[in-house]
Scaffold this motif. Structure first.
Motif, mmCIF file in Angstrom:
data_model
loop_
_atom_site.group_PDB
_atom_site.id
_atom_site.type_symbol
_atom_site.label_atom_id
_atom_site.label_comp_id
_atom_site.label_asym_id
_atom_site.label_seq_id
_atom_site.Cartn_x
_atom_site.Cartn_y
_atom_site.Cartn_z
ATOM 1 N N LEU A 1 -12.865 0.329 11.749
ATOM 2 C CA LEU A 1 -13.617 -0.498 12.692
ATOM 3 C C LEU A 1 -12.724 -1.271 13.656
ATOM 4 O O LEU A 1 -13.224 -1.924 14.572
ATOM 5 N N ILE A 2 -11.411 -1.205 13.455
ATOM 6 C CA ILE A 2 -10.504 -2.044 14.252
ATOM 7 C C ILE A 2 -10.670 -1.789 15.739
ATOM 8 O O ILE A 2 -10.799 -2.734 16.538
ATOM 9 N N ASP A 3 -10.667 -0.536 16.153
ATOM 10 C CA ASP A 3 -10.757 -0.227 17.584
ATOM 11 C C ASP A 3 -12.024 -0.801 18.207
ATOM 12 O O ASP A 3 -11.981 -1.390 19.303
ATOM 13 N N SER A 4 -13.150 -0.637 17.530
ATOM 14 C CA SER A 4 -14.413 -1.109 18.098
ATOM 15 C C SER A 4 -14.478 -2.632 18.126
ATOM 16 O O SER A 4 -15.011 -3.222 19.082
ATOM 17 N N ILE A 5 -13.932 -3.286 17.116
ATOM 18 C CA ILE A 5 -13.917 -4.753 17.087
ATOM 19 C C ILE A 5 -13.099 -5.301 18.250
ATOM 20 O O ILE A 5 -13.532 -6.218 18.971
ATOM 21 N N ILE A 6 -11.918 -4.736 18.453
ATOM 22 C CA ILE A 6 -11.048 -5.206 19.528
ATOM 23 C C ILE A 6 -11.666 -4.908 20.886
ATOM 24 O O ILE A 6 -11.608 -5.743 21.814
ATOM 25 N N ALA B 1 1.556 3.916 11.346
ATOM 26 C CA ALA B 1 1.552 3.875 12.812
ATOM 27 C C ALA B 1 0.146 3.930 13.380
ATOM 28 O O ALA B 1 -0.084 3.532 14.521
ATOM 29 N N ALA B 2 -0.801 4.411 12.582
ATOM 30 C CA ALA B 2 -2.186 4.549 13.026
ATOM 31 C C ALA B 2 -3.063 3.375 12.600
ATOM 32 O O ALA B 2 -4.293 3.482 12.569
ATOM 33 N N PHE B 3 -2.448 2.238 12.256
ATOM 34 C CA PHE B 3 -3.193 1.031 11.865
ATOM 35 C C PHE B 3 -4.033 1.263 10.613
ATOM 36 O O PHE B 3 -5.140 0.728 10.478
ATOM 37 N N ALA B 4 -3.502 2.053 9.686
ATOM 38 C CA ALA B 4 -4.199 2.298 8.427
ATOM 39 C C ALA B 4 -3.688 1.339 7.356
ATOM 40 O O ALA B 4 -2.779 0.543 7.592
ATOM 41 N N ARG B 5 -4.266 1.429 6.162
ATOM 42 C CA ARG B 5 -3.880 0.532 5.070
ATOM 43 C C ARG B 5 -2.652 1.079 4.358
ATOM 44 O O ARG B 5 -2.618 2.244 3.949
ATOM 45 N N VAL B 6 -1.645 0.232 4.215
ATOM 46 C CA VAL B 6 -0.392 0.596 3.555
ATOM 47 C C VAL B 6 0.039 -0.552 2.651
ATOM 48 O O VAL B 6 -0.602 -1.604 2.618
ATOM 49 N N ASP C 1 -0.988 -8.450 19.140
ATOM 50 C CA ASP C 1 -2.172 -9.019 19.789
ATOM 51 C C ASP C 1 -3.438 -8.654 19.029
ATOM 52 O O ASP C 1 -4.341 -9.483 18.836
ATOM 53 N N ILE C 2 -3.502 -7.419 18.542
ATOM 54 C CA ILE C 2 -4.653 -6.982 17.750
ATOM 55 C C ILE C 2 -4.730 -7.779 16.455
ATOM 56 O O ILE C 2 -5.804 -8.243 16.037
ATOM 57 N N ALA C 3 -3.582 -7.961 15.813
ATOM 58 C CA ALA C 3 -3.540 -8.665 14.529
ATOM 59 C C ALA C 3 -4.033 -10.103 14.644
ATOM 60 O O ALA C 3 -4.804 -10.572 13.803
ATOM 61 N N VAL C 4 -3.569 -10.824 15.677
ATOM 62 C CA VAL C 4 -3.984 -12.223 15.786
ATOM 63 C C VAL C 4 -5.481 -12.330 16.090
ATOM 64 O O VAL C 4 -6.154 -13.255 15.603
ATOM 65 N N MET C 5 -6.008 -11.391 16.860
ATOM 66 C CA MET C 5 -7.449 -11.422 17.125
ATOM 67 C C MET C 5 -8.246 -11.167 15.850
ATOM 68 O O MET C 5 -9.244 -11.851 15.572
ATOM 69 N N LEU C 6 -7.820 -10.214 15.048
ATOM 70 C CA LEU C 6 -8.526 -9.919 13.799
ATOM 71 C C LEU C 6 -8.416 -11.085 12.826
ATOM 72 O O LEU C 6 -9.382 -11.438 12.139
ATOM 73 N N GLY C 7 -7.241 -11.709 12.773
ATOM 74 C CA GLY C 7 -7.074 -12.862 11.896
ATOM 75 C C GLY C 7 -7.915 -14.045 12.322
ATOM 76 O O GLY C 7 -8.549 -14.710 11.499
ATOM 77 N N SER D 1 11.048 -11.653 19.679
ATOM 78 C CA SER D 1 10.805 -10.288 19.227
ATOM 79 C C SER D 1 9.317 -9.980 19.157
ATOM 80 O O SER D 1 8.889 -8.864 19.460
ATOM 81 N N LEU D 2 8.503 -10.962 18.773
ATOM 82 C CA LEU D 2 7.058 -10.744 18.726
ATOM 83 C C LEU D 2 6.503 -10.431 20.107
ATOM 84 O O LEU D 2 5.544 -9.664 20.240
ATOM 85 N N ALA D 3 7.082 -11.018 21.131
ATOM 86 C CA ALA D 3 6.626 -10.744 22.493
ATOM 87 C C ALA D 3 7.112 -9.385 22.973
ATOM 88 O O ALA D 3 6.348 -8.597 23.534
ATOM 89 N N LYS D 4 8.385 -9.086 22.721
ATOM 90 C CA LYS D 4 8.993 -7.886 23.300
ATOM 91 C C LYS D 4 8.416 -6.595 22.735
ATOM 92 O O LYS D 4 8.340 -5.586 23.437
ATOM 93 N N THR D 5 8.044 -6.597 21.465
ATOM 94 C CA THR D 5 7.457 -5.384 20.883
ATOM 95 C C THR D 5 6.046 -5.647 20.365
ATOM 96 O O THR D 5 5.516 -4.874 19.581
ATOM 97 N N GLY D 6 5.459 -6.736 20.838
ATOM 98 C CA GLY D 6 4.170 -7.171 20.306
ATOM 99 C C GLY D 6 3.032 -6.192 20.498
ATOM 100 O O GLY D 6 2.258 -5.930 19.584
ATOM 101 N N ARG D 7 2.903 -5.659 21.701
ATOM 102 C CA ARG D 7 1.793 -4.733 21.923
ATOM 103 C C ARG D 7 2.013 -3.432 21.165
ATOM 104 O O ARG D 7 1.075 -2.869 20.595
ATOM 105 N N GLY D 8 3.246 -2.947 21.166
ATOM 106 C CA GLY D 8 3.524 -1.719 20.432
ATOM 107 C C GLY D 8 3.312 -1.873 18.937
ATOM 108 O O GLY D 8 2.916 -0.929 18.260
ATOM 109 N N HIS D 9 3.564 -3.068 18.431
ATOM 110 C CA HIS D 9 3.380 -3.343 17.008
ATOM 111 C C HIS D 9 1.979 -3.867 16.685
ATOM 112 O O HIS D 9 1.687 -4.160 15.528
ATOM 113 N N GLY D 10 1.160 -4.014 17.703
ATOM 114 C CA GLY D 10 -0.208 -4.480 17.455
ATOM 115 C C GLY D 10 -0.320 -5.949 17.131
ATOM 116 O O GLY D 10 -1.282 -6.375 16.485
#
Length: 475
Positions: free
Chosen positions: A86-91, A292-297, A67-73, A56-65
């Motif tokens: 800053l997420i967009d610029s970091i990635i 959905a906009a990668f904000a804090r929740v 790849d972005i999450a593991v890079m930030l972690g 499931s992480l692969a099938k919806t991974g890009r849509g759920h971010g």
């Protein structure tokens, strides 16, 4: 079986959207892998890292971010405190330079296109949400660890229990609603009071209070931001935000400058049924548009269902005169316990149980909490939770394009309204006459999850995801 101990702060986690199991969980897994390398004095020896995403992480991974999450972690950013703007610029910098600062300490070569692998056809048996980190050392050796994101931001390895915290002797332990009712009968305490006594084993009274009020603050900030942010959500579906326009329309030009003034203006405009209904929907839309906009929740109990509990809580404080810190704490303590019971007896992972495990659980949490806060008995609160889940049984998770947008955002409005309805039904009922218990509905939810076809479990392989004619190159 060892009793599972879950704190209200395990259910309510501050993080970054859009998904607790596909974003926050992998982010925490990446942090844990970096911490492991650092603890073994290996961090400075790493020259390359590869990430393998399964199922499931692969099938919806890009849509759920994912790849972005593991890079930030891996880069050492904290989802609780980092500046999400800053997420967009970091990635983008990682992609451009093909370099990542591992643990914010050592620069290594990292090409996301080559080093993050989406294994669409492979799954690991322990849980559908699996990811493996492989670190390659300067001496030619390699080391790897596999983690499982089991829902709600919880991350485990195959040989761990679901929680990392040290076990405690809780005054009121329990695995299900029957245990709760046993303690209620013995003590006469409300559900929130029982939970509070358990929380005091882990934290001081002030830490519990300040922590819950901080959860409330983040929820309110998220709703307020979402009600004042317009435009199109990221990801390629071109979903237009609706909460801000609805908020503006409902307030009809009223002036305010902060959250409290906004709340007061909402109150002043009325309390009719249609008006109230519009605001409950608006609150839920706002929070999940932010998600959905990668904000804090706040996970409640997940990111995909993050709008339900806050929407009902805002309904309570605005339209039911609940804007009082003690009442808010009561609401969150009760809701957190109901979420914990569902996690113990079933699942809060859509990859395991479909959307009944997210929106269904969040609706049950909100229904029980609202019922206690409106003066209902302990039995009525549990009845409200049962009613809310009973009418979410079998709800599938079929995100279009692998994004937490369609139908996820609107589903939060449905979950919030069902929670309020369930609460009202329970408040006007005699629980002694109920034919279905909360424990029975939780067991039913779990067996339904086991029977459900995997394509309806957060894979985007079924339902709306395959019948809506949208093609996204990134998914």
């Amino acid at each position: 079986m060892m009793e599972e101990q879950i704190s209200v702060f395990d259910i309510f986690k501050i993080g970054v959207g859009p998904s607790s199991s596909h974003t926050l969980g992998p982010w925490r897994a990446a942090e844990r892998f970096v911490q492991f390398l650092r603890s073994e004095n290996l961090l400075s020896q790493v020259v390359r890292i590869k990430v393998l995403l399964y199922g499931s992480l692969a099938k919806t991974g890009r849509g759920h971010g994912t790849d972005i999450a593991v890079m930030l972690g891996l880069a050492g950013y904290d989802p609780v405190s980092m500046d999400t703007s800053l997420i967009d610029s970091i990635i983008q910098d990682i992609h451009t330079a093909e370099t990542l600062d591992l643990g914010n300490s050592f620069a290594i070569r990292f090409n996301p296109q080559e080093d993050i692998h989406f294994l669409f056809q492979e799954s690991l048996p322990f849980h559908p949400n699996a990811l493996t980190f492989q670190a390659f050392m300067d001496n030619g050796e390699a080391i790897s660890q596999t983690f499982y994101s089991i829902g709600g931001g919880f991350v485990v390895t195959a040989d761990e229990s679901s929680l990392e915290q040290q076990r405690k002797n809780l005054p009121y332990p329990g695995q299900n609603a029957a245990d709760l009712l046993k303690w209620v009968a013995e003590t006469g305490l409300k559900i929130s009071e029982l939970v509070h006594q358990n929380e005091l084993v882990w934290r001081s009274r002030e830490e519990v209070r300040s922590g819950l009020l901080n959860i409330f603050r983040v929820m309110c900030e998220c709703a307020y931001r979402g009600c004042h942010a317009s435009g199109v959500l990221p990801g390629g579906l071109k979903v237009t935000r609706r909460a801000a326009a609805l908020s503006e329309k409902l307030l009809a030009g009223a002036e305010y400058s902060d959250f409290d003034q906004w709340v007061e203006q909402i109150r002043k405009q009325g309390s009719g049924f249609q008006y109230t209904l519009d605001w409950v929907s608006c609150f839920a839309l706002a929070i999940n548009e932010e998600n959905a906009a990668f904000a804090r929740v706040v996970t409640a109990p997940t990111n995909g269902a993050a709008g339900v509990v806050p929407a009902v809580l805002l309904y309570y404080i605005i339209f039911c005169d609940g804007y009082n810190h003690d009442k808010i704490i009561t609401f969150l303590l009760n809701a957190g316990e109901i979420g914990a019971i569902f996690k113990k007896g079933s699942t809060i992972s859509a990859a395991m149980g479909g959307c009944q495990a997210e929106i269904g659980v969040s609706s049950a949490m909100a229904a029980a909490a609202l019922t206690e806060c409106l003066g209902g008995t302990q039995q009525q609160a549990l009845m409200a939770a049962e009613i809310a889940m009973e009418h979410h049984l079998g709800l599938t998770c079929d995100p279009v394009g692998g994004l937490v947008q369609i139908p996820c955002i609107e589903r939060n409005t449905m979950g919030a309204i069902k929670a309020i309805t369930a609460s009202q039904l329970a408040l006007q009922a005699n629980p002694d006459n109920a034919k279905v218990s909360l424990d029975e509905v939780i067991q039913t939810m779990w067996t339904t999850a086991l029977d459900m076809n995997s394509k309806y479990k957060e894979t985007s392989d079924g339902g709306l995801a395959v019948h809506v004619p949208i093609s996204l190159p990134e998914c």
